[in-house]
Design a protein around this motif. Sequence first.
Motif, PDB file in Angstrom:
ATOM      1  N   UNK A  30       0.830  -1.210   0.000  1.00  0.00           N
ATOM      2  CA  UNK A  30       0.000   0.000   0.000  1.00  0.00           C
ATOM      3  C   UNK A  30       0.862   1.257   0.000  1.00  0.00           C
ATOM      4  N   UNK A  31       1.987   1.210   0.682  1.00  0.00           N
ATOM      5  CA  UNK A  31       2.765   2.438   0.916  1.00  0.00           C
ATOM      6  C   UNK A  31       4.059   2.522   0.124  1.00  0.00           C
ATOM      7  N   UNK A  32       4.406   1.504  -0.657  1.00  0.00           N
ATOM      8  CA  UNK A  32       5.701   1.500  -1.354  1.00  0.00           C
ATOM      9  C   UNK A  32       5.855   2.727  -2.248  1.00  0.00           C
ATOM     10  N   UNK A  33       4.846   3.029  -3.043  1.00  0.00           N
ATOM     11  CA  UNK A  33       4.946   4.187  -3.932  1.00  0.00           C
ATOM     12  C   UNK A  33       4.939   5.491  -3.146  1.00  0.00           C
ATOM     13  N   UNK A  34       4.316   5.472  -1.976  1.00  0.00           N
ATOM     14  CA  UNK A  34       4.273   6.674  -1.142  1.00  0.00           C
ATOM     15  C   UNK A  34       5.660   7.011  -0.602  1.00  0.00           C
ATOM     16  N   UNK A  35       6.484   6.017  -0.315  1.00  0.00           N
ATOM     17  CA  UNK A  35       7.846   6.277   0.150  1.00  0.00           C
ATOM     18  C   UNK A  35       8.631   7.062  -0.891  1.00  0.00           C
ATOM     19  N   UNK A  36       8.530   6.641  -2.155  1.00  0.00           N
ATOM     20  CA  UNK A  36       9.261   7.306  -3.233  1.00  0.00           C
ATOM     21  C   UNK A  36       8.699   8.700  -3.485  1.00  0.00           C
ATOM     22  N   UNK A  37       7.365   8.810  -3.447  1.00  0.00           N
ATOM     23  CA  UNK A  37       6.734  10.116  -3.664  1.00  0.00           C
ATOM     24  C   UNK A  37       7.151  11.108  -2.583  1.00  0.00           C
ATOM     25  N   UNK A  38       7.265  10.640  -1.353  1.00  0.00           N
ATOM     26  CA  UNK A  38       7.663  11.517  -0.252  1.00  0.00           C
ATOM     27  C   UNK A  38       9.096  11.997  -0.430  1.00  0.00           C
ATOM     28  N   UNK A  39       9.986  11.101  -0.841  1.00  0.00           N
ATOM     29  CA  UNK A  39      11.371  11.488  -1.085  1.00  0.00           C
ATOM     30  C   UNK A  39      11.468  12.514  -2.209  1.00  0.00           C
ATOM     31  N   UNK A  40      10.722  12.284  -3.288  1.00  0.00           N
ATOM     32  CA  UNK A  40      10.754  13.220  -4.417  1.00  0.00           C
ATOM     33  C   UNK A  40      10.248  14.594  -4.001  1.00  0.00           C
ATOM     34  N   UNK A  41       9.193  14.622  -3.194  1.00  0.00           N
ATOM     35  CA  UNK A  41       8.636  15.898  -2.746  1.00  0.00           C
ATOM     36  C   UNK A  41       9.629  16.646  -1.864  1.00  0.00           C
ATOM     37  N   UNK A  42      10.351  15.929  -1.010  1.00  0.00           N
ATOM     38  CA  UNK A  42      11.306  16.608  -0.140  1.00  0.00           C
ATOM     39  C   UNK A  42      12.540  17.083  -0.886  1.00  0.00           C
ATOM     40  N   UNK A  43      12.945  16.358  -1.936  1.00  0.00           N
ATOM     41  CA  UNK A  43      14.037  16.859  -2.772  1.00  0.00           C
ATOM     42  C   UNK A  43      13.629  18.162  -3.454  1.00  0.00           C
ATOM     43  N   UNK A  44      12.377  18.208  -3.933  1.00  0.00           N
ATOM     44  CA  UNK A  44      11.865  19.436  -4.538  1.00  0.00           C
ATOM     45  C   UNK A  44      11.808  20.563  -3.505  1.00  0.00           C
ATOM     46  N   UNK A  45      11.425  20.217  -2.281  1.00  0.00           N
ATOM     47  CA  UNK A  45      11.345  21.210  -1.213  1.00  0.00           C
ATOM     48  C   UNK A  45      12.725  21.793  -0.902  1.00  0.00           C
ATOM     49  N   UNK A  46      13.754  20.950  -0.936  1.00  0.00           N
ATOM     50  CA  UNK A  46      15.113  21.434  -0.689  1.00  0.00           C
ATOM     51  C   UNK A  46      15.542  22.394  -1.792  1.00  0.00           C
ATOM     52  N   UNK A  47      15.207  22.062  -3.037  1.00  0.00           N
ATOM     53  CA  UNK A  47      15.554  22.924  -4.166  1.00  0.00           C
ATOM     54  C   UNK A  47      14.903  24.299  -4.018  1.00  0.00           C
ATOM     55  N   UNK A  48      13.678  24.322  -3.500  1.00  0.00           N
ATOM     56  CA  UNK A  48      12.925  25.576  -3.409  1.00  0.00           C
ATOM     57  C   UNK A  48      13.216  26.373  -2.148  1.00  0.00           C
ATOM     58  N   UNK A  49      14.055  25.838  -1.260  1.00  0.00           N
ATOM     59  CA  UNK A  49      14.328  26.534  -0.006  1.00  0.00           C
ATOM     60  C   UNK A  49      14.909  27.931  -0.239  1.00  0.00           C
TER      61      UNK A  49
END
Length: 302
Positions: free
Chosen positions: A149-168
């Motif tokens: 249920x959550x496997x794709x959510x792990x990757x999506x969360x990592x991608x979102x946080x990488x984007x968040x770091x870029x936008x800091x």
Amino acid sequence: MERRQRRRGRTASVTSRLLALRTRAEDRFPLITHLMSHLISVNVLDSATRLAAQTFLTAVPLLFVVASIAPQALRDQFVDSLHHVFGLSGSADSELHKAFRTDDNTDDVWQTTGVVSGLMVLVSATACSRAMQRLCERAWSLPKAGARVVAWRWIAWLAAWLLMIVLQGPLRNGFGVGLWLGVPLLMLAEIAMWWWTQHLLLTARVPWLPLLPGALLTGVSLGVLTSVASLYVPRALNHSLNKYGSLGAVFTLLSWLITLCVVVTLCVTAGAVVAREPWAARYLGTPESPGPPPGATLAKGR
């Protein structure tokens, strides 16, 4: 015999007074007692240390791998964002630029490591996602969700946080307007990110509104903490680099990560407790199903 009886009497009297004091505190300040009970059950230091270790060992290498294969403009944005987040200067700033420097070795990272190695780094980085998921589940006293249920959510969360770091960097500068716009934008972005993080990793088992207190507490606390990071992190990093070399910088970064993760653990857990308080549950529509109430463990011990 008389002395022993007197001591026993005094001990019993002190114990009864302490129990009465605890009962009064629970009646007058139920939120505080529920929070303390739930923090003990969540095991704050263990959860925070585990999350910090997984972030340092798995998520940070992923950041460097992604930056090494990214276009130069995105690479520069990574450097700019990290520079603004920590207010780096001196030796620490030079080491950061070296890590993301464009040269033949950096350009060939993807060719030397290969697709398989890159995927292994990505899979390893999901350990950070799993640690964050487990923290959210402990805060809400929910059972562990299945990996399917959550496997794709792990990757999506990592991608979102990488984007968040870029936008800091752009967020902190208000996209060129200034700090007067950048600080509120950064706060709103942090709150939105932690709101979405809880909903995503809890697999939508908790509605959106009850997750808002945790998002507000976490977003505001981290926004303030990262804003004052420039007062401590650059000096500590430069001192560690000059005195102990790269190993000293590793311990400094790990200490800072543990601090951030302790704040995240406290705020997410506190948000769950607040959302389940009767006065808040009426407005937020908190369901009764997400785990036992925070004071259940304490009540059983009476």
